[in-house]
Scaffold this active site. Sequence first.
Site, mmCIF file in Angstrom:
data_model
loop_
_atom_site.group_PDB
_atom_site.id
_atom_site.type_symbol
_atom_site.label_atom_id
_atom_site.label_comp_id
_atom_site.label_asym_id
_atom_site.label_seq_id
_atom_site.Cartn_x
_atom_site.Cartn_y
_atom_site.Cartn_z
ATOM 1 N N GLU A 124 0.832 -1.214 0.000
ATOM 2 C CA GLU A 124 0.000 0.000 0.000
ATOM 3 C C GLU A 124 0.865 1.262 0.000
ATOM 4 O O GLU A 124 0.515 2.268 -0.624
ATOM 5 C CB GLU A 124 -0.909 -0.019 1.239
ATOM 6 C CG GLU A 124 -1.897 1.117 1.341
ATOM 7 C CD GLU A 124 -2.905 1.122 0.202
ATOM 8 O OE1 GLU A 124 -3.718 0.204 0.104
ATOM 9 O OE2 GLU A 124 -2.871 2.086 -0.607
ATOM 10 N N GLU A 185 13.615 11.285 -3.058
ATOM 11 C CA GLU A 185 14.358 10.019 -3.092
ATOM 12 C C GLU A 185 15.817 10.282 -2.728
ATOM 13 O O GLU A 185 16.292 11.410 -2.836
ATOM 14 C CB GLU A 185 14.309 9.427 -4.498
ATOM 15 C CG GLU A 185 12.919 9.040 -4.958
ATOM 16 C CD GLU A 185 12.261 8.048 -4.032
ATOM 17 O OE1 GLU A 185 12.777 6.939 -3.864
ATOM 18 O OE2 GLU A 185 11.216 8.393 -3.447
ATOM 19 N N LYS A 200 5.288 4.154 -10.019
ATOM 20 C CA LYS A 200 3.978 4.122 -9.356
ATOM 21 C C LYS A 200 2.844 3.860 -10.352
ATOM 22 O O LYS A 200 1.930 3.091 -10.057
ATOM 23 C CB LYS A 200 3.762 5.422 -8.588
ATOM 24 C CG LYS A 200 4.712 5.534 -7.385
ATOM 25 C CD LYS A 200 4.702 6.927 -6.803
ATOM 26 C CE LYS A 200 5.610 7.026 -5.594
ATOM 27 N NZ LYS A 200 5.851 8.423 -5.188
ATOM 28 N N GLY A 298 6.602 11.402 2.817
ATOM 29 C CA GLY A 298 6.859 11.843 4.191
ATOM 30 C C GLY A 298 6.810 10.676 5.155
ATOM 31 O O GLY A 298 6.217 9.631 4.868
HETATM 32 N N1 HSE Z 1 10.098 10.729 -3.507
HETATM 33 C C1 HSE Z 1 8.760 10.269 -3.433
HETATM 34 C C2 HSE Z 1 7.824 11.436 -3.700
HETATM 35 C C3 HSE Z 1 8.510 9.668 -2.089
HETATM 36 O O1 HSE Z 1 8.289 12.580 -3.655
HETATM 37 O O2 HSE Z 1 6.643 11.235 -3.966
HETATM 38 C C4 HSE Z 1 7.215 8.936 -1.956
HETATM 39 O O3 HSE Z 1 7.135 7.844 -2.801
#
Ligand code: HSE
Length: 411
Positions: A124, A185, A200, A298
């Site tokens: 999730e 990241e 994603k 976060g």
């Molecule tokens: N680096 C990713 C973002 C972290 O900024 O959405 C969460 O997956």
Amino acid sequence: MKKIAVMGFGVVGSGVVELCDKNAASIRRRAGVDVQVKYILDLRDFPESPYGEMVIHDFGTILNDPEIAVVAEVMGGLEPAFRYSKELLCAGKSVVTSNKELVAQKGAELLRLAKEHNVNYLFEASVGGGIPIIRPLHMCLAANEINEIAGILNGTTNFILTKMIREGMSFAEALALAQQLGYAERNPAADIEGTDACRKICILASLAYGKHVYPQEVHTEGISNITLRDVQYAGDWGGVIKLIGRARRLPDGRLSVMVSPAFISHESQLATVDDVFNGILVRADATGDVVFYGKGAGKLPTASAVVGDVIDCVKAEHTIQSLSWSDSAADTVCDYRQTPACFYLCCRGAKAVQAVRNVFGSVRFLHREGAPAEEAAFITPEGTEAQLAAQIKQLESGGTEILSAIRVLDY
Ligand code: HSE
């Protein structure tokens, strides 16, 4: 009492441990038993941390401890996370993860292993941080055909774009702030260049359509070329620029999947998704449009999703059947050049307006304050991306320079 292990004590891992501690009573009520962290696996020691004594350095301790039934893998990266996850599943332990890189690359294999060993591989937290999207997609919306998914899937780039547009902050300053807040990241190029959003949308598309969509099949563009000039033209057009990941099933069964910046109308629900927030629009045949909104990155938002999965694993007696997809052939995703699109183009040339009319016919020109006389910005008519690329080449060969090309979407 159920004992769990957490692999990785970074931003998300420390959030998972803290949340299990802080919300122990409500977690017990929902899981039906106490859930306690027994081990934290990391390369480093944390003598200052109240949880420092749980830190171990040997993966074998977790693998060989029969008391550990669920493991949270929040290390990130492909290796050793992939090897560890495989070994844990094969040993009959459920694994939950926030590791989108691993799920996007190896999800089909890990889900198959979980099924073979009657345990669960849940993720999730891999999409949308604290937003529930994976579970709604395969459970609450299970009765629907999913026509399309479109989302702002990366908190860092959305945060940067918002800071640039609203506060005139420089790209570098906004990125530094996003890193400080734990959104970005480890290598922020994955955010800026669209790779994270690509992983994603691959996960969402795989789940929605039942076939593994690999990141390397998905045309991906980031936000590093977006300028304030483009932002101004988007405003004149009636919208904003957002980094959008999208997936759609075509009538022939193949999938159209892409990540790119796009003009989005002020009317769209995605247009008001700002800062670190993510927004995911699911267009399903029975429900119509459903939009999920919340903090996409976060420490605690992401930990919330990880611990939610831990609770589900504690309660589950079998593999959850609806969370699965099969491996896929190389032609699952169609060539993006075959898909229809409209573009915003900004160009420069002595006779730019006439050149645009010659190539595209009648178009809608856009305006911005202070634009040089030789600049022309407009919205192209719809064509396949291949047709539009040929028309752009035609403009260029006539001496018109293309400054920007951004897709226009109608969500
Ligand atoms: N680096 C990713 C973002 C972290 O900024 O959405 C969460 O997956």
